[in-house]
Design an enzyme around this catalytic site. Structure first.
Site, PDB file in Angstrom:
ATOM      1  N   GLY A   1      85.968  -1.253  28.865  1.00 19.14           N
ATOM      2  CA  GLY A   1      86.603  -2.564  29.037  1.00 19.14           C
ATOM      3  C   GLY A   1      86.485  -3.323  27.737  1.00 19.14           C
ATOM      4  N   PRO A   2      87.288  -4.375  27.563  1.00 16.62           N
ATOM      5  CA  PRO A   2      87.262  -5.096  26.292  1.00 16.62           C
ATOM      6  C   PRO A   2      85.919  -5.769  26.026  1.00 16.62           C
ATOM      7  CG  PRO A   2      88.586  -6.270  27.908  1.00 16.62           C
ATOM      8  CD  PRO A   2      88.248  -4.954  28.519  1.00 16.62           C
ATOM      9  N   SER A   3      85.658  -6.002  24.774  1.00 12.96           N
ATOM     10  CA  SER A   3      84.423  -6.653  24.354  1.00 12.96           C
ATOM     11  C   SER A   3      84.310  -8.025  25.027  1.00 12.96           C
ATOM     12  CB  SER A   3      84.479  -6.806  22.832  1.00 12.96           C
ATOM     13  OG  SER A   3      83.321  -7.422  22.377  1.00 12.96           O
ATOM     14  N   GLY A   4      83.161  -8.293  25.632  1.00 15.23           N
ATOM     15  CA  GLY A   4      82.912  -9.590  26.255  1.00 15.23           C
ATOM     16  C   GLY A   4      83.288  -9.668  27.720  1.00 15.23           C
ATOM     17  N   VAL A   5      83.789  -8.555  28.278  1.00 14.34           N
ATOM     18  CA  VAL A   5      84.237  -8.609  29.680  1.00 14.34           C
ATOM     19  C   VAL A   5      83.055  -8.620  30.663  1.00 14.34           C
ATOM     20  CG1 VAL A   5      84.487  -6.099  30.077  1.00 14.34           C
ATOM     21  CG2 VAL A   5      85.998  -7.680  31.251  1.00 14.34           C
ATOM     22  N   GLY A   6      81.901  -8.108  30.208  1.00 15.49           N
ATOM     23  CA  GLY A   6      80.720  -8.099  31.082  1.00 15.49           C
ATOM     24  C   GLY A   6      80.187  -6.710  31.398  1.00 15.49           C
TER      25      GLY A   6
ATOM     26  N   GLY B   1      78.044  -4.765  29.680  1.00 14.84           N
ATOM     27  CA  GLY B   1      76.591  -4.717  29.469  1.00 14.84           C
ATOM     28  C   GLY B   1      75.843  -5.457  30.564  1.00 14.84           C
TER      29      GLY B   1
ATOM     30  N   ARG C   1      72.318  -6.569  16.679  1.00 16.00           N
ATOM     31  CA  ARG C   1      72.263  -8.010  16.970  1.00 16.00           C
ATOM     32  C   ARG C   1      70.793  -8.387  17.095  1.00 16.00           C
ATOM     33  NH1 ARG C   1      76.636  -7.062  21.684  1.00 16.00           N
ATOM     34  NH2 ARG C   1      78.477  -6.878  20.354  1.00 16.00           N
TER      35      ARG C   1
ATOM     36  N   ARG D   1      78.680 -15.962  24.143  1.00 15.96           N
ATOM     37  CA  ARG D   1      77.600 -14.988  23.894  1.00 15.96           C
ATOM     38  C   ARG D   1      76.966 -15.258  22.530  1.00 15.96           C
ATOM     39  NH1 ARG D   1      79.046  -8.679  24.259  1.00 15.96           N
ATOM     40  NH2 ARG D   1      79.833  -9.046  22.166  1.00 15.96           N
TER      41      ARG D   1
ATOM     42  N   ARG E   1      87.943  -8.536  17.821  1.00 15.93           N
ATOM     43  CA  ARG E   1      87.697  -8.053  19.175  1.00 15.93           C
ATOM     44  C   ARG E   1      88.782  -8.531  20.143  1.00 15.93           C
ATOM     45  NH1 ARG E   1      82.071  -6.253  19.969  1.00 15.93           N
ATOM     46  NH2 ARG E   1      81.459  -5.746  17.859  1.00 15.93           N
TER      47      ARG E   1
ATOM     48  N   ASN F   1      86.284  -8.519  36.691  1.00 19.78           N
ATOM     49  CA  ASN F   1      85.025  -9.256  36.623  1.00 19.78           C
ATOM     50  C   ASN F   1      85.318 -10.751  36.484  1.00 19.78           C
ATOM     51  OD1 ASN F   1      82.393 -10.067  36.412  1.00 19.78           O
ATOM     52  ND2 ASN F   1      82.147  -9.379  34.285  1.00 19.78           N
TER      53      ASN F   1
HETATM   54  N1  LIG Z   1      83.690   5.679  21.953  1.00 17.03           N
HETATM   55  C1  LIG Z   1      82.550   5.017  22.044  1.00 17.03           C
HETATM   56  N2  LIG Z   1      82.556   3.693  22.206  1.00 17.03           N
HETATM   57  C2  LIG Z   1      81.366   3.054  22.314  1.00 17.03           C
HETATM   58  C3  LIG Z   1      80.142   3.746  22.274  1.00 17.03           C
HETATM   59  N3  LIG Z   1      79.140   2.839  22.421  1.00 17.03           N
HETATM   60  C4  LIG Z   1      79.726   1.646  22.554  1.00 17.03           C
HETATM   61  N4  LIG Z   1      81.073   1.772  22.491  1.00 17.03           N
HETATM   62  C5  LIG Z   1      82.093   0.733  22.634  1.00 17.03           C
HETATM   63  O1  LIG Z   1      82.181   0.034  21.425  1.00 17.03           O
HETATM   64  C6  LIG Z   1      82.655  -1.279  21.704  1.00 17.03           C
HETATM   65  C7  LIG Z   1      81.827  -2.283  20.950  1.00 17.03           C
HETATM   66  O2  LIG Z   1      80.524  -2.275  21.431  1.00 17.03           O
HETATM   67  P1  LIG Z   1      79.479  -3.358  20.934  1.00 17.03           P
HETATM   68  O3  LIG Z   1      79.494  -3.388  19.453  1.00 17.03           O
HETATM   69  O4  LIG Z   1      78.180  -3.114  21.593  1.00 17.03           O
HETATM   70  O5  LIG Z   1      80.141  -4.749  21.380  1.00 17.03           O
HETATM   71  P2  LIG Z   1      80.449  -5.385  22.816  1.00 17.03           P
HETATM   72  O6  LIG Z   1      81.375  -4.496  23.564  1.00 17.03           O
HETATM   73  O7  LIG Z   1      81.086  -6.669  22.423  1.00 17.03           O
HETATM   74  O8  LIG Z   1      79.168  -5.574  23.539  1.00 17.03           O
HETATM   75  C8  LIG Z   1      82.604  -1.434  23.230  1.00 17.03           C
HETATM   76  O9  LIG Z   1      83.914  -1.263  23.721  1.00 17.03           O
HETATM   77  C9  LIG Z   1      81.737  -0.305  23.682  1.00 17.03           C
HETATM   78  O10 LIG Z   1      82.108   0.142  24.972  1.00 17.03           O
HETATM   79  C10 LIG Z   1      80.168   5.165  22.119  1.00 17.03           C
HETATM   80  O11 LIG Z   1      79.171   5.860  22.083  1.00 17.03           O
HETATM   81  N5  LIG Z   1      81.396   5.727  22.001  1.00 17.03           N
HETATM   82  N1  LIG Z   2      81.616 -12.682  35.605  1.00 20.73           N
HETATM   83  C1  LIG Z   2      81.176 -13.371  34.570  1.00 20.73           C
HETATM   84  N2  LIG Z   2      81.366 -14.705  34.527  1.00 20.73           N
HETATM   85  C2  LIG Z   2      80.932 -15.420  33.463  1.00 20.73           C
HETATM   86  N3  LIG Z   2      80.281 -14.923  32.405  1.00 20.73           N
HETATM   87  C3  LIG Z   2      80.064 -13.591  32.418  1.00 20.73           C
HETATM   88  C4  LIG Z   2      80.487 -12.739  33.472  1.00 20.73           C
HETATM   89  N4  LIG Z   2      80.138 -11.489  33.191  1.00 20.73           N
HETATM   90  C5  LIG Z   2      79.498 -11.518  31.994  1.00 20.73           C
HETATM   91  N5  LIG Z   2      79.450 -12.774  31.532  1.00 20.73           N
HETATM   92  C6  LIG Z   2      78.910 -13.235  30.228  1.00 20.73           C
HETATM   93  O1  LIG Z   2      79.860 -12.866  29.243  1.00 20.73           O
HETATM   94  C7  LIG Z   2      79.210 -12.505  28.032  1.00 20.73           C
HETATM   95  C8  LIG Z   2      79.658 -11.097  27.619  1.00 20.73           C
HETATM   96  O2  LIG Z   2      79.127 -10.164  28.539  1.00 20.73           O
HETATM   97  P1  LIG Z   2      78.621  -8.728  28.061  1.00 20.73           P
HETATM   98  O3  LIG Z   2      77.964  -8.090  29.238  1.00 20.73           O
HETATM   99  O4  LIG Z   2      77.831  -8.869  26.821  1.00 20.73           O
HETATM  100  O5  LIG Z   2      80.028  -8.044  27.742  1.00 20.73           O
HETATM  101  P2  LIG Z   2      80.383  -6.608  27.108  1.00 20.73           P
HETATM  102  O6  LIG Z   2      79.172  -5.750  27.241  1.00 20.73           O
HETATM  103  O7  LIG Z   2      81.525  -6.121  27.928  1.00 20.73           O
HETATM  104  O8  LIG Z   2      80.768  -6.873  25.694  1.00 20.73           O
HETATM  105  C9  LIG Z   2      77.722 -12.609  28.286  1.00 20.73           C
HETATM  106  O9  LIG Z   2      77.248 -13.828  27.767  1.00 20.73           O
HETATM  107  C10 LIG Z   2      77.602 -12.596  29.819  1.00 20.73           C
HETATM  108  O10 LIG Z   2      76.491 -13.306  30.263  1.00 20.73           O
END
Ligand SMILES: Nc1nc2c(ncn2[C@@H]2O[C@H](COP(=O)(O)OP(=O)(O)O)[C@@H](O)[C@H]2O)c(=O)[nH]1
Ligand SMILES: Nc1ncnc2c1ncn2[C@@H]1O[C@H](COP(=O)(O)OP(=O)(O)O)[C@@H](O)[C@H]1O
Length: 401
Positions: free
Chosen positions: A141-146, A148, A174, A267, A278, A301
């Protein structure tokens, strides 16, 4: 099939096999078709390193193959038995219970594919493991969608059930991220070399950095008896879909692009430039996530708790089964002194030392009829049980006790 009878293999040592200087040291040989695989090599007086040489019988030439996968570490000796002419089962002597059964793949689908790519002889190691793996869960899913956040909730509620596949990345950590826990933070040149060496299940360039899932990252979770969760982008999900890893694929969508931007900004882990990159990439990811045919489930989400409940439901975690405690499958405890033979789909390990003869069970049976997986990961599905050759007789082999 030109397989050396297993009970003879143990005795095919230095200078008894007619292979001359190339086969010096305590080695074992197995012939499959035109090729004789010589496995083992002198390390020092008491240990054996596990090298592979191939003797091509029609031409009389020695070939040093490309060896893929993590090779077994040194041991006190080894026995070899050919299985289905495509892999050789190796029993290491003097090894720990989780390290005594290995497979050298010589003509499996994976090895045949690699031979084509490399244009030369290839063999691949795969460690044997008891039991089967539950399907890993790929979350994209896109970055920031939730992603993690949802994964953390799952791991917190079910710590014995799930394990996280720790990816490698070239991006900087980070402030709260720990090396080896959130990611293996690495340098591009090192990661590129490891990708070339076949250590990665998948990899992709995401937001300007390299990310990848090593084979080991998934296997260590499964070895611990847990279900593996992968947080990877859509390109990585596509590669995993095309691999031999059977997984469940889940795509997480934000309620809107505005909300995605709000979450990313709140975040507070990225610079303005990184946020904009992103958000640009999010559009493409959303299109691919919804239309690529990769994903089995799409979750929205919006409300976090509702999304988490939906995730649990589709993983079958909303009922009594959720409470089940998991434990890692046990290894195989072998005495240092044993011999190996083969009967149909069963490998018989005779632990007939004088002490063990007095004990109730002196034969260990490895049932290899339902193996799954293999190189570049583990070979799972070994069924292991002990019988007593004296009271159960060899007929008892068909009756696990
Ligand atoms: N293909 C691939 N993508 C990954 C891997 N680990 C993380 N990602 C993806 O890389 C993107 C960026 O991750 P990250 O830098 O942690 O940023 P965030 O998604 O904003 O939390 C996200 O879409 C992750 O799902 C991996 O091992 N392989
Ligand atoms: N359903 C939700 N509603 C509001 N905020 C959310 C929700 N899910 C996640 N968040 C918040 O959004 C931010 C990004 O979530 P994160 O889990 O880091 O995203 P990702 O791993 O997809 O990049 C975090 O600060 C998290 O607490």
């Amino acid at each position: 099939m030109g397989e050396a009878p297993a009970f003879v293999v143990d005795n095919l040592l230095q200078n008894q096999d007619g292979f001359g200087s190339k086969s010096k040291g305590c080695k074992t040989t197995t012939t499959i078709g035109d090729k004789t695989f010589v496995i083992g090599g002198e390390n020092d007086e008491s240990t054996l390193s596990v090298e592979v040489q191939i003797f091509d019988n029609p031409t009389g030439n020695w070939v040093t193959p490309i060896v893929l996968g993590t090779k077994p570490n040194t041991c006190k000796g080894l026995s070899a038995v050919s299985l289905n002419d495509d892999r050789i089962l190796i029993v290491k002597k003097g090894s720990t219970p989780d390290d005594c059964i290995w497979f050298l793949e010589v003509d499996t689908q994976f090895v045949r594919g690699q031979k084509k790519i490399q244009g030369t002889d290839v063999v691949a190691w795969s460690k044997g493991a008891r039991g089967y793996a539950e399907k890993p869960v790929v979350i994209s899913g896109p970055s920031g969608v939730g992603k993690g956040t949802l994964i953390s909730m799952l791991m917190k509620e079910f710590p014995s059930m799930f394990g996280f596949s720790v990816s490698h990345t070239t991006r900087a950590p980070r402030c709260m991220e720990k090396d080896g826990v959130h990611y293996h933070f690495t340098e591009r040149s090192i990661m590129e070399k490891e990708i070339k060496d076949g250590k990665f299940l998948e990899y992709a360039s995401v937001h300007g950095n390299l990310y990848g899932t090593s084979i080991e990252a998934v296997e260590v979770v499964t070895d611990a008896g847990k279900r593996c969760i992968l947080d990877i982008d859509v390109q990585g999900a596509r590669s995993v879909k095309a691999s031999s890893l059977e997984a469940i694929f889940i795509f997480i969508c934000p309620p809107s692009m505005e909300e995605l931007e709000t979450r990313l900004r709140s975040r507070g882990t990225e610079t303005e430039e990184q946020i904009l990159k992103r958000l640009r990439n999010a559009k493409t990811e959303m299109e691919q996530g919804n239309s690529s045919g990769i994903f089995d489930h799409i979750l929205y989400n919006d409300n976090l708790n509702e999304c988490y409940e939906s995730l649990k439901k589709l993983l079958g975690l909303d009922g009594a089964a959720a409470a089940t405690q998991r434990s890692a499958p046990q290894g195989i405890d072998l005495p240092a002194d044993h011999s190996v033979s083969k009967m149909d789909n069963k490998i018989i390990i005779n632990c007939g030392t004088p002490e063990l003869k007095k004990a109730s069970k002196n034969l260990i049976v490895l049932d290899v009829s339902s193996l799954k997986g293999g190189a570049p990961g583990r070979t799972r599905g070994l069924d292991v049980y002990a019988i007593d050759s004296f009271s159960d007789g060899l007929n008892g082999i068909n009756q696990p006790s």
